[in-house]
Design a protein around this motif. Sequence first.
Motif, PDB file in Angstrom:
ATOM      1  N   SER A 129       0.810  -1.223   0.000  1.00 31.51           N
ATOM      2  CA  SER A 129       0.000   0.000   0.000  1.00 31.51           C
ATOM      3  C   SER A 129       0.841   1.270   0.000  1.00 31.51           C
ATOM      4  O   SER A 129       0.327   2.344  -0.317  1.00 31.51           O
ATOM      5  CB  SER A 129      -0.933   0.016   1.225  1.00 31.51           C
ATOM      6  OG  SER A 129      -1.776  -1.119   1.237  1.00 31.51           O
ATOM      7  N   TRP A 130       2.096   1.175   0.370  1.00 35.59           N
ATOM      8  CA  TRP A 130       2.945   2.343   0.525  1.00 35.59           C
ATOM      9  C   TRP A 130       2.933   3.278  -0.691  1.00 35.59           C
ATOM     10  O   TRP A 130       2.753   4.500  -0.537  1.00 35.59           O
ATOM     11  CB  TRP A 130       4.378   1.898   0.840  1.00 35.59           C
ATOM     12  CG  TRP A 130       5.352   3.019   0.977  1.00 35.59           C
ATOM     13  CD1 TRP A 130       6.149   3.559  -0.004  1.00 35.59           C
ATOM     14  CD2 TRP A 130       5.641   3.778   2.164  1.00 35.59           C
ATOM     15  NE1 TRP A 130       6.923   4.575   0.487  1.00 35.59           N
ATOM     16  CE2 TRP A 130       6.631   4.734   1.813  1.00 35.59           C
ATOM     17  CE3 TRP A 130       5.177   3.731   3.475  1.00 35.59           C
ATOM     18  CZ2 TRP A 130       7.154   5.638   2.743  1.00 35.59           C
ATOM     19  CZ3 TRP A 130       5.695   4.637   4.397  1.00 35.59           C
ATOM     20  CH2 TRP A 130       6.664   5.570   4.029  1.00 35.59           C
ATOM     21  N   PRO A 131       3.108   2.783  -1.934  1.00 37.77           N
ATOM     22  CA  PRO A 131       3.164   3.697  -3.090  1.00 37.77           C
ATOM     23  C   PRO A 131       1.880   4.498  -3.300  1.00 37.77           C
ATOM     24  O   PRO A 131       1.928   5.585  -3.889  1.00 37.77           O
ATOM     25  CB  PRO A 131       3.418   2.747  -4.278  1.00 37.77           C
ATOM     26  CG  PRO A 131       3.997   1.518  -3.674  1.00 37.77           C
ATOM     27  CD  PRO A 131       3.334   1.383  -2.338  1.00 37.77           C
ATOM     28  N   THR A 132       0.752   3.988  -2.818  1.00 39.42           N
ATOM     29  CA  THR A 132      -0.507   4.714  -2.971  1.00 39.42           C
ATOM     30  C   THR A 132      -0.488   6.024  -2.186  1.00 39.42           C
ATOM     31  O   THR A 132      -1.019   7.047  -2.639  1.00 39.42           O
ATOM     32  CB  THR A 132      -1.689   3.852  -2.493  1.00 39.42           C
ATOM     33  OG1 THR A 132      -1.726   2.643  -3.259  1.00 39.42           O
ATOM     34  CG2 THR A 132      -3.017   4.584  -2.642  1.00 39.42           C
ATOM     35  N   TYR A 133       0.130   6.004  -1.012  1.00 36.40           N
ATOM     36  CA  TYR A 133       0.110   7.164  -0.127  1.00 36.40           C
ATOM     37  C   TYR A 133       1.424   7.940  -0.135  1.00 36.40           C
ATOM     38  O   TYR A 133       1.455   9.109   0.266  1.00 36.40           O
ATOM     39  CB  TYR A 133      -0.252   6.714   1.292  1.00 36.40           C
ATOM     40  CG  TYR A 133      -1.585   6.009   1.333  1.00 36.40           C
ATOM     41  CD1 TYR A 133      -2.768   6.737   1.319  1.00 36.40           C
ATOM     42  CD2 TYR A 133      -1.668   4.616   1.335  1.00 36.40           C
ATOM     43  CE1 TYR A 133      -4.002   6.095   1.333  1.00 36.40           C
ATOM     44  CE2 TYR A 133      -2.896   3.969   1.352  1.00 36.40           C
ATOM     45  CZ  TYR A 133      -4.055   4.722   1.340  1.00 36.40           C
ATOM     46  OH  TYR A 133      -5.273   4.080   1.334  1.00 36.40           O
ATOM     47  N   PHE A 134       2.503   7.297  -0.572  1.00 31.90           N
ATOM     48  CA  PHE A 134       3.805   7.957  -0.674  1.00 31.90           C
ATOM     49  C   PHE A 134       4.373   7.736  -2.083  1.00 31.90           C
ATOM     50  O   PHE A 134       5.429   7.109  -2.239  1.00 31.90           O
ATOM     51  CB  PHE A 134       4.768   7.413   0.384  1.00 31.90           C
ATOM     52  CG  PHE A 134       4.446   7.811   1.789  1.00 31.90           C
ATOM     53  CD1 PHE A 134       5.038   8.922   2.374  1.00 31.90           C
ATOM     54  CD2 PHE A 134       3.548   7.066   2.547  1.00 31.90           C
ATOM     55  CE1 PHE A 134       4.745   9.289   3.676  1.00 31.90           C
ATOM     56  CE2 PHE A 134       3.245   7.428   3.854  1.00 31.90           C
ATOM     57  CZ  PHE A 134       3.835   8.542   4.429  1.00 31.90           C
ATOM     58  N   PRO A 135       3.690   8.223  -3.108  1.00 30.43           N
ATOM     59  CA  PRO A 135       4.122   7.949  -4.485  1.00 30.43           C
ATOM     60  C   PRO A 135       5.492   8.513  -4.832  1.00 30.43           C
ATOM     61  O   PRO A 135       6.159   7.999  -5.734  1.00 30.43           O
ATOM     62  CB  PRO A 135       3.023   8.607  -5.337  1.00 30.43           C
ATOM     63  CG  PRO A 135       2.420   9.654  -4.450  1.00 30.43           C
ATOM     64  CD  PRO A 135       2.486   9.086  -3.067  1.00 30.43           C
ATOM     65  N   ASP A 136       5.912   9.540  -4.113  1.00 32.16           N
ATOM     66  CA  ASP A 136       7.194  10.173  -4.412  1.00 32.16           C
ATOM     67  C   ASP A 136       8.316   9.735  -3.478  1.00 32.16           C
ATOM     68  O   ASP A 136       9.417  10.304  -3.516  1.00 32.16           O
ATOM     69  CB  ASP A 136       7.055  11.696  -4.346  1.00 32.16           C
ATOM     70  CG  ASP A 136       6.027  12.228  -5.336  1.00 32.16           C
ATOM     71  OD1 ASP A 136       5.966  11.689  -6.459  1.00 32.16           O
ATOM     72  OD2 ASP A 136       5.276  13.155  -4.972  1.00 32.16           O
ATOM     73  N   SER A 137       8.027   8.730  -2.642  1.00 34.32           N
ATOM     74  CA  SER A 137       9.038   8.259  -1.677  1.00 34.32           C
ATOM     75  C   SER A 137       9.113   6.731  -1.716  1.00 34.32           C
ATOM     76  O   SER A 137       8.597   6.055  -0.819  1.00 34.32           O
ATOM     77  CB  SER A 137       8.695   8.734  -0.261  1.00 34.32           C
ATOM     78  OG  SER A 137       8.614  10.133  -0.191  1.00 34.32           O
ATOM     79  N   PRO A 138       9.714   6.162  -2.759  1.00 30.27           N
ATOM     80  CA  PRO A 138       9.796   4.698  -2.843  1.00 30.27           C
ATOM     81  C   PRO A 138      10.576   4.109  -1.674  1.00 30.27           C
ATOM     82  O   PRO A 138      11.545   4.711  -1.194  1.00 30.27           O
ATOM     83  CB  PRO A 138      10.525   4.465  -4.170  1.00 30.27           C
ATOM     84  CG  PRO A 138      11.236   5.745  -4.462  1.00 30.27           C
ATOM     85  CD  PRO A 138      10.391   6.831  -3.882  1.00 30.27           C
ATOM     86  N   LEU A 139      10.119   2.955  -1.219  1.00 24.28           N
ATOM     87  CA  LEU A 139      10.774   2.288  -0.099  1.00 24.28           C
ATOM     88  C   LEU A 139      12.142   1.758  -0.512  1.00 24.28           C
ATOM     89  O   LEU A 139      12.342   1.310  -1.637  1.00 24.28           O
ATOM     90  CB  LEU A 139       9.922   1.123   0.404  1.00 24.28           C
ATOM     91  CG  LEU A 139       8.650   1.486   1.175  1.00 24.28           C
ATOM     92  CD1 LEU A 139       7.805   0.239   1.412  1.00 24.28           C
ATOM     93  CD2 LEU A 139       8.986   2.160   2.500  1.00 24.28           C
ATOM     94  N   ALA A 140      13.061   1.816   0.436  1.00 19.71           N
ATOM     95  CA  ALA A 140      14.398   1.264   0.223  1.00 19.71           C
ATOM     96  C   ALA A 140      14.846   0.608   1.519  1.00 19.71           C
ATOM     97  O   ALA A 140      14.418   1.011   2.609  1.00 19.71           O
ATOM     98  CB  ALA A 140      15.377   2.371  -0.180  1.00 19.71           C
ATOM     99  N   PRO A 141      15.685  -0.429   1.439  1.00 19.46           N
ATOM    100  CA  PRO A 141      16.145  -1.087   2.661  1.00 19.46           C
ATOM    101  C   PRO A 141      16.806  -0.091   3.613  1.00 19.46           C
ATOM    102  O   PRO A 141      17.460   0.852   3.160  1.00 19.46           O
ATOM    103  CB  PRO A 141      17.157  -2.119   2.144  1.00 19.46           C
ATOM    104  CG  PRO A 141      16.723  -2.370   0.725  1.00 19.46           C
ATOM    105  CD  PRO A 141      16.208  -1.042   0.236  1.00 19.46           C
ATOM    106  N   PRO A 142      16.643  -0.294   4.920  1.00 16.60           N
ATOM    107  CA  PRO A 142      15.865  -1.362   5.556  1.00 16.60           C
ATOM    108  C   PRO A 142      14.355  -1.132   5.422  1.00 16.60           C
ATOM    109  O   PRO A 142      13.882  -0.018   5.677  1.00 16.60           O
ATOM    110  CB  PRO A 142      16.300  -1.293   7.029  1.00 16.60           C
ATOM    111  CG  PRO A 142      16.720   0.133   7.217  1.00 16.60           C
ATOM    112  CD  PRO A 142      17.312   0.569   5.914  1.00 16.60           C
TER     113      PRO A 142
END
Length: 288
Positions: free
Chosen positions: A111-124
């Motif tokens: 669900s993360w990209p739906t609410y943070f489209p400009d902040s892609p997840l990265a490790p950790p």
Amino acid sequence: MANSKFEYVKHFEQPDTLLPNTWIVVRIDGRGFTKFANKYSFAKPNDRRALDVMNAAAKAVVTELPDITIAYGVSDEYSFVFHKSSTLFERRASKLVSTIVSTFTAYYIYSWPTYFPDSPLAPPLPSFDGRAVCYPSLQNLRDYMSWRQVDCHINNLYNTTFWALIQLGGMDGKEAEKELAGTFAADKNEILFKRFNINYNNEPEIYKKGSVIFRDYELVEPDSHHVAEDVEDLAQPAQQSKTQMENDKKKRAKARITVEHLDIIKDDFWNRRPWLLSGKPGKIPKLP
């Protein structure tokens, strides 16, 4: 199954069965979420996007596991309640907790990209831990839920005032902490209103009350039933036939799962939604 000389290791597995005829609460918490929030620049004192990701993941968990009767979330934690009659996973703590944690984490990342489209997840990557607790009585369960919502209010009032002193009052963190040391709720409300013209009562309900997720059926009149008394009087949960269980399963599947921001401390919330305590699906609302 073939036998081998290595099978002796199975004897190290210890039983972790949860107590029967008790309400089970699986509570999950974010691991290292202070650093995680700073990494992705969560807004202070509340970031609506971050709460929406939590709610989306929790709603998916409730959808996939119909044995969950209600869930409550605030900040980076969520509590999932299983009815005392639930036999999911034969009430094994490790399997129940791992299923909730893994499902929640998977949907959080999804669900993360739906609410943070400009902040892609990265490790950790974000992760959660959990625990299962048995509550023997309905009052214990109600008190647990009330405790979490009271904590939500106390923490949010403090954080709202703390960040107002920093963002609007020009203080640093240590100065704001010193200013709030020993203050009561009335003092914090006065600081917000008199110094910054902020009426705490007008803050969004999601911040003050947290989020409640449940299957939504037709509301009933508060005095038309005595579900709480009936549930407490049961020595053992009533056994259902396979047909009854299938019918209930279909009703749960048809029910709308809703995310609300309501007072769950007062009796009215529970009295108007008897299905939360009875474990029986309510009446599906008619379409307008």
